[in-house]
Write a protein that holds these residues in place. Sequence first.
Motif, short mmCIF file in Angstrom:
data_model
loop_
_atom_site.label_atom_id
_atom_site.label_comp_id
_atom_site.label_asym_id
_atom_site.label_seq_id
_atom_site.Cartn_x
_atom_site.Cartn_y
_atom_site.Cartn_z
N GLY A 85 0.83 -0.84 -0.07
CA GLY A 85 -0.06 0.02 0.14
C GLY A 85 1.07 1.14 0.11
O GLY A 85 0.35 2.31 -0.37
N ARG A 86 2.02 1.79 0.34
CA ARG A 86 3.02 2.64 0.89
C ARG A 86 3.45 2.85 -0.39
O ARG A 86 3.61 3.73 -1.40
CB ARG A 86 3.51 2.41 2.34
CG ARG A 86 4.92 3.58 2.39
CD ARG A 86 5.38 3.03 3.41
NE ARG A 86 6.10 3.95 3.64
CZ ARG A 86 7.29 4.72 3.29
NH1 ARG A 86 8.57 2.50 2.94
NH2 ARG A 86 8.47 5.56 3.71
N GLY A 87 3.68 1.40 -1.30
CA GLY A 87 4.71 1.60 -2.11
C GLY A 87 3.88 2.34 -3.63
O GLY A 87 4.14 3.23 -4.29
N LEU A 88 2.41 1.63 -3.09
CA LEU A 88 1.73 2.13 -4.82
C LEU A 88 1.41 3.58 -4.44
O LEU A 88 1.16 4.49 -5.32
CB LEU A 88 0.04 1.71 -4.38
CG LEU A 88 0.13 -0.22 -4.88
CD1 LEU A 88 -0.75 -0.49 -4.55
CD2 LEU A 88 0.58 -0.36 -6.55
N SER A 97 -1.51 10.51 -4.00
CA SER A 97 -2.24 11.22 -3.24
C SER A 97 -1.21 10.98 -1.76
O SER A 97 -0.44 10.25 -1.51
CB SER A 97 -3.61 10.27 -3.45
OG SER A 97 -3.35 9.07 -2.39
N GLN A 98 -2.25 12.14 -0.63
CA GLN A 98 -1.43 12.29 0.29
C GLN A 98 -2.27 11.27 1.09
O GLN A 98 -3.43 10.99 0.76
CB GLN A 98 -1.83 13.49 1.04
CG GLN A 98 -1.42 14.86 -0.37
CD GLN A 98 0.53 14.46 0.63
OE1 GLN A 98 0.40 14.70 1.11
NE2 GLN A 98 1.60 14.87 -0.52
N GLN A 117 -6.13 6.40 6.51
CA GLN A 117 -4.90 5.19 6.12
C GLN A 117 -3.36 4.72 6.94
O GLN A 117 -3.47 4.64 7.19
CB GLN A 117 -4.73 5.86 4.20
CG GLN A 117 -5.58 5.42 3.67
CD GLN A 117 -4.97 6.82 2.27
OE1 GLN A 117 -4.62 7.28 2.17
NE2 GLN A 117 -6.04 6.82 1.62
N TRP A 118 -3.34 6.48 7.81
CA TRP A 118 -2.70 6.42 8.80
C TRP A 118 -2.84 5.65 9.75
O TRP A 118 -2.07 4.46 10.30
CB TRP A 118 -2.49 7.50 9.53
CG TRP A 118 -1.07 8.41 8.25
CD1 TRP A 118 -1.26 9.32 7.84
CD2 TRP A 118 0.55 8.54 8.10
NE1 TRP A 118 -0.48 10.35 7.50
CE2 TRP A 118 0.28 8.97 7.52
CE3 TRP A 118 1.15 7.44 9.49
CZ2 TRP A 118 1.90 9.69 7.10
CZ3 TRP A 118 2.22 7.90 9.10
CH2 TRP A 118 2.43 9.22 7.75
#
Length: 240
Positions: free
Chosen positions: A38-41, A200-201, A206-207
């Motif tokens: 998810g982080r990489g995408l 996107s930010q 998500q955090w």
Amino acid sequence: MNGITQAALVIDWTQMPTYNTIMSVAAGAGLLSVVWLGRGLQRGAPVRLEGYAVSFLVLGTILTITGAHMTLTWPLAKYFPFDNIIFGEPSLGFGVLLLGSAILLWRRKDLPETEDRGAEIASVVRPLGIIIVGFGLALGAIAFAGLIFQLFAAPPEEPISGAFAQWPWVEATFMSGMFGVAGIGAVLFPLALRGFSTGSQRTTWQWIVGICIGLPGLGFFLFGALNFFTHIGLIINTMG
């Protein structure tokens, strides 16, 4: 007590097979891999989807096979039948989710990086939100059961973990905490998919979900690796 004596703890290990060593390592690796993917995408980093597909296939196979056997063989552990529910069923569910994700990623491995791969994968994963929330609620129930019934406590004969045997709430709190936090991450997972796209930010949801999945993932990964030593020591110390 059902073949276990208190004076000198002896366990009939032919009646107590368990896989929560490799299960824990695989589950932890799976949770961490979800966070990294998810982080990489989202960052738009070069992500080899076929690599994650193979990783999910390997981890999903381990969890599905061991989880299915533990779930369908009742009770697999004669002395602690609740282990079938605590370890077997979540492993089976997560394993099948990883296998499905492996198929999804492999079919999209040639998706151009110029396209919004994050939004595309999020849209395909979104229907799984219902069962993921259900698994999250189940993990929460396991966490409460662990605290209320003081589960997970290791006997004194188990190296390292057994040092806390006289304080059963210590390991109960630690393990229940990991199940509970992972459950929160699963329940909130659909909210993390909202607005998820490449470049996107990160949103607040998500955090939160990233932390709630990543921290238990690291905990299960390290604790499972440690158990390869502690469980071997427990077997040696209780073979009789």
